[in-house]
Design an enzyme around this catalytic site. Structure first.
Site, PDB file in Angstrom:
ATOM      1  N   TYR A   1       7.760   1.692  -7.894  1.00  0.00           N
ATOM      2  CA  TYR A   1       6.853   0.535  -8.005  1.00  0.00           C
ATOM      3  C   TYR A   1       6.241   0.167  -9.138  1.00  0.00           C
ATOM      4  O   TYR A   1       6.836   0.059 -10.135  1.00  0.00           O
ATOM      5  CB  TYR A   1       6.202   0.445  -7.091  1.00  0.00           C
ATOM      6  CG  TYR A   1       6.253   0.537  -5.639  1.00  0.00           C
ATOM      7  CD1 TYR A   1       7.324  -0.025  -5.398  1.00  0.00           C
ATOM      8  CD2 TYR A   1       5.310   0.976  -5.430  1.00  0.00           C
ATOM      9  CE1 TYR A   1       7.374   0.106  -3.673  1.00  0.00           C
ATOM     10  CE2 TYR A   1       5.998   1.358  -3.501  1.00  0.00           C
ATOM     11  CZ  TYR A   1       6.906   1.032  -3.351  1.00  0.00           C
ATOM     12  OH  TYR A   1       7.260   1.680  -1.648  1.00  0.00           O
TER      13      TYR A   1
ATOM     14  N   GLU B   1       0.640  -1.006  -0.081  1.00  0.00           N
ATOM     15  CA  GLU B   1      -0.056  -0.240   0.149  1.00  0.00           C
ATOM     16  C   GLU B   1       0.925   1.055   0.105  1.00  0.00           C
ATOM     17  O   GLU B   1       2.067   1.476   0.626  1.00  0.00           O
ATOM     18  CB  GLU B   1      -1.335   0.186   1.302  1.00  0.00           C
ATOM     19  CG  GLU B   1      -2.006  -0.922   1.228  1.00  0.00           C
ATOM     20  CD  GLU B   1      -1.787  -2.274   1.832  1.00  0.00           C
ATOM     21  OE1 GLU B   1      -1.253  -2.136   2.850  1.00  0.00           O
ATOM     22  OE2 GLU B   1      -3.111  -3.041   1.694  1.00  0.00           O
TER      23      GLU B   1
HETATM   24  C1  LIG Z   1      10.982   6.606  -2.391  1.00  0.00           C
HETATM   25  C2  LIG Z   1      12.491   6.392  -1.610  1.00  0.00           C
HETATM   26  C3  LIG Z   1      12.140   4.969  -1.063  1.00  0.00           C
HETATM   27  C4  LIG Z   1      12.808   6.278  -2.869  1.00  0.00           C
HETATM   28  O1  LIG Z   1      14.380   6.457  -3.423  1.00  0.00           O
HETATM   29  P1  LIG Z   1      15.726   6.792  -3.924  1.00  0.00           P
HETATM   30  O2  LIG Z   1      16.498   6.593  -3.667  1.00  0.00           O
HETATM   31  O3  LIG Z   1      14.866   8.376  -3.779  1.00  0.00           O
HETATM   32  O4  LIG Z   1      14.584   6.315  -5.428  1.00  0.00           O
HETATM   33  P2  LIG Z   1      15.855   5.737  -6.931  1.00  0.00           P
HETATM   34  O5  LIG Z   1      16.892   7.376  -6.672  1.00  0.00           O
HETATM   35  O6  LIG Z   1      16.905   4.838  -6.364  1.00  0.00           O
HETATM   36  O7  LIG Z   1      15.173   6.222  -7.791  1.00  0.00           O
HETATM   37  C5  LIG Z   1      14.391   5.095  -8.705  1.00  0.00           C
HETATM   38  C6  LIG Z   1      12.989   5.775  -8.916  1.00  0.00           C
HETATM   39  O8  LIG Z   1      11.846   5.839  -7.677  1.00  0.00           O
HETATM   40  C7  LIG Z   1      11.559   7.279  -8.804  1.00  0.00           C
HETATM   41  N1  LIG Z   1      11.721   7.999  -8.130  1.00  0.00           N
HETATM   42  C8  LIG Z   1      12.086   8.371  -6.832  1.00  0.00           C
HETATM   43  N2  LIG Z   1      11.847   8.741  -6.291  1.00  0.00           N
HETATM   44  C9  LIG Z   1      11.222   9.990  -7.501  1.00  0.00           C
HETATM   45  C10 LIG Z   1      11.317  11.592  -7.478  1.00  0.00           C
HETATM   46  N3  LIG Z   1      11.141  12.309  -6.001  1.00  0.00           N
HETATM   47  N4  LIG Z   1       9.645  11.820  -8.003  1.00  0.00           N
HETATM   48  C11 LIG Z   1       9.581  11.135  -9.320  1.00  0.00           C
HETATM   49  N5  LIG Z   1      10.149   9.677  -9.185  1.00  0.00           N
HETATM   50  C12 LIG Z   1      10.971   9.389  -8.410  1.00  0.00           C
HETATM   51  C13 LIG Z   1      11.759   7.356  -9.953  1.00  0.00           C
HETATM   52  O9  LIG Z   1      11.577   6.386 -11.153  1.00  0.00           O
HETATM   53  C14 LIG Z   1      13.590   6.726  -9.937  1.00  0.00           C
HETATM   54  O10 LIG Z   1      13.469   5.950 -12.193  1.00  0.00           O
HETATM   55  P3  LIG Z   1      14.206   7.241 -12.471  1.00  0.00           P
HETATM   56  O11 LIG Z   1      15.636   7.851 -11.656  1.00  0.00           O
HETATM   57  O12 LIG Z   1      14.569   6.775 -13.528  1.00  0.00           O
HETATM   58  O13 LIG Z   1      13.796   8.323 -12.666  1.00  0.00           O
HETATM   59  C15 LIG Z   1      12.608   7.685  -1.222  1.00  0.00           C
HETATM   60  O14 LIG Z   1      11.643   8.477  -1.830  1.00  0.00           O
HETATM   61  C16 LIG Z   1      12.238   7.548   0.326  1.00  0.00           C
HETATM   62  O15 LIG Z   1      12.427   6.815   1.141  1.00  0.00           O
HETATM   63  N6  LIG Z   1      10.560   8.335   0.363  1.00  0.00           N
HETATM   64  C17 LIG Z   1      10.182   8.458   1.422  1.00  0.00           C
HETATM   65  C18 LIG Z   1       9.708   6.823   2.065  1.00  0.00           C
HETATM   66  C19 LIG Z   1       8.327   6.102   1.302  1.00  0.00           C
HETATM   67  O16 LIG Z   1       7.483   6.816   1.127  1.00  0.00           O
HETATM   68  N7  LIG Z   1       9.030   5.077   1.175  1.00  0.00           N
HETATM   69  C20 LIG Z   1       7.392   4.217   0.548  1.00  0.00           C
HETATM   70  C21 LIG Z   1       6.641   3.926   1.363  1.00  0.00           C
HETATM   71  S1  LIG Z   1       5.499   2.451   0.358  1.00  0.00           S
END
Ligand SMILES: CC(C)(COP(=O)(O)OP(=O)(O)OC[C@H]1O[C@@H](n2cnc3c(N)ncnc32)[C@H](O)[C@@H]1OP(=O)(O)O)[C@@H](O)C(=O)NCCC(=O)NCCS
Length: 219
Positions: A160, A148
């Protein structure tokens, strides 16, 4: 930054809780990772910076509960404690930049959490953790992965979607703090050849972009 992924250990709980609090400040009560590591359904991993080290953790590892003769023999036989991360890590001073986990129920792995430290976001770490989770779920014979996610969490949904998750439902008012809707997402069958081929391609592209080669998740 170069990093690697391994199973979560007790000594990681302090840093993991810190990352959890930063990522989900309004979630109450906070997730209890001590409890999660005792949960046989739960599987957690951490991403560590290859170069940076931090001071020794200030919390003591909690002694393992004693198991009956048969249970402890079975655990030894399958090296279960090592697999669950209940054994002390070789180094307690790695710097954790992100973590993730799921619960396995029958053939479904349900992602409970994935989070990266604020200052290390958008450096491929979230993706690295997701690849490792998918591979671990496949190794544990899961067929689908579900989760979720907040309707407003575009970053996570985009991550995702990149890995083949699609929206399969909506839980209205799912989040208790502000009654935000929860989007239910799911993969297709992760054991299918088409899914595995896509995963390989994405993993290669990720490794090329970030210079991180993900090995099998180490304990
Ligand atoms: C979601 C989260 C884990 C992504 O981690 P991250 O290390 O920043 O992500 P990555 O650098 O590996 O990015 C991978 C993909 O995620 C997506 N993405 C990550 N950040 C994004 C942003 N700010 N806006 C849009 N897409 C994003 C993109 O699809 C990206 O692929 P791309 O580089 O080809 O565009 C991070 O933002 C986070 O910790 N958020 C807070 C916790 C959270 O919300 N977790 C999810 C709970 S369901």
């Amino acid at each position: 930054m170069r990093c690697y992924v391994r199973l979560m250990h007790r000594d990681d709980i302090l840093q993991v809780t810190e990352i959890d609090r930063e990522a989900f400040p309004t979630l109450w009560p906070p997730a209890n990772y001590q409890h999660e590591l005792n949960n046989r359904l739960a599987h957690y991993i951490v991403a560590c910076d290859e170069e940076k080290r931090v001071g020794a953790p200030s919390v003591k590892a909690i002694p393992e509960k004693r198991h009956s003769g048969l249970v402890s023999r079975v655990r030894r036989l399958f090296n279960y404690d090592r697999f669950l991360g209940n054994e002390p890590p070789s180094s307690a001073r790695e710097y954790i930049v992100g973590f993730a986990g799921f619960w396995i129920m029958a053939d479904e792995a349900h992602i409970t959490n994935i989070a990266v430290r604020n200052i290390h976001r958008r450096q491929g770490i979230g993706e690295l953790l997701l690849i490792a989770l998918v591979e671990l779920a496949a190794k544990l014979d899961a067929r689908i992965i579900t989760l979720e996610v907040r309707a407003s969490n575009i970053a996570a949904q985009s991550l995702y979607s990149k890995y083949g998750f699609t929206q399969v439902g909506l839980r209205r008012g799912y989040y208790t703090d502000d009654k935000e809707d929860g989007v239910i997402m799911s993969t297709p069958d992760i054991s299918a050849a088409t899914f595995q081929a896509c995963l390989r391609q994405l993993k290669q592209a990720h490794s090329k972009k970030w210079g991180i080669a993900l090995c099998e998740v180490a304990s």
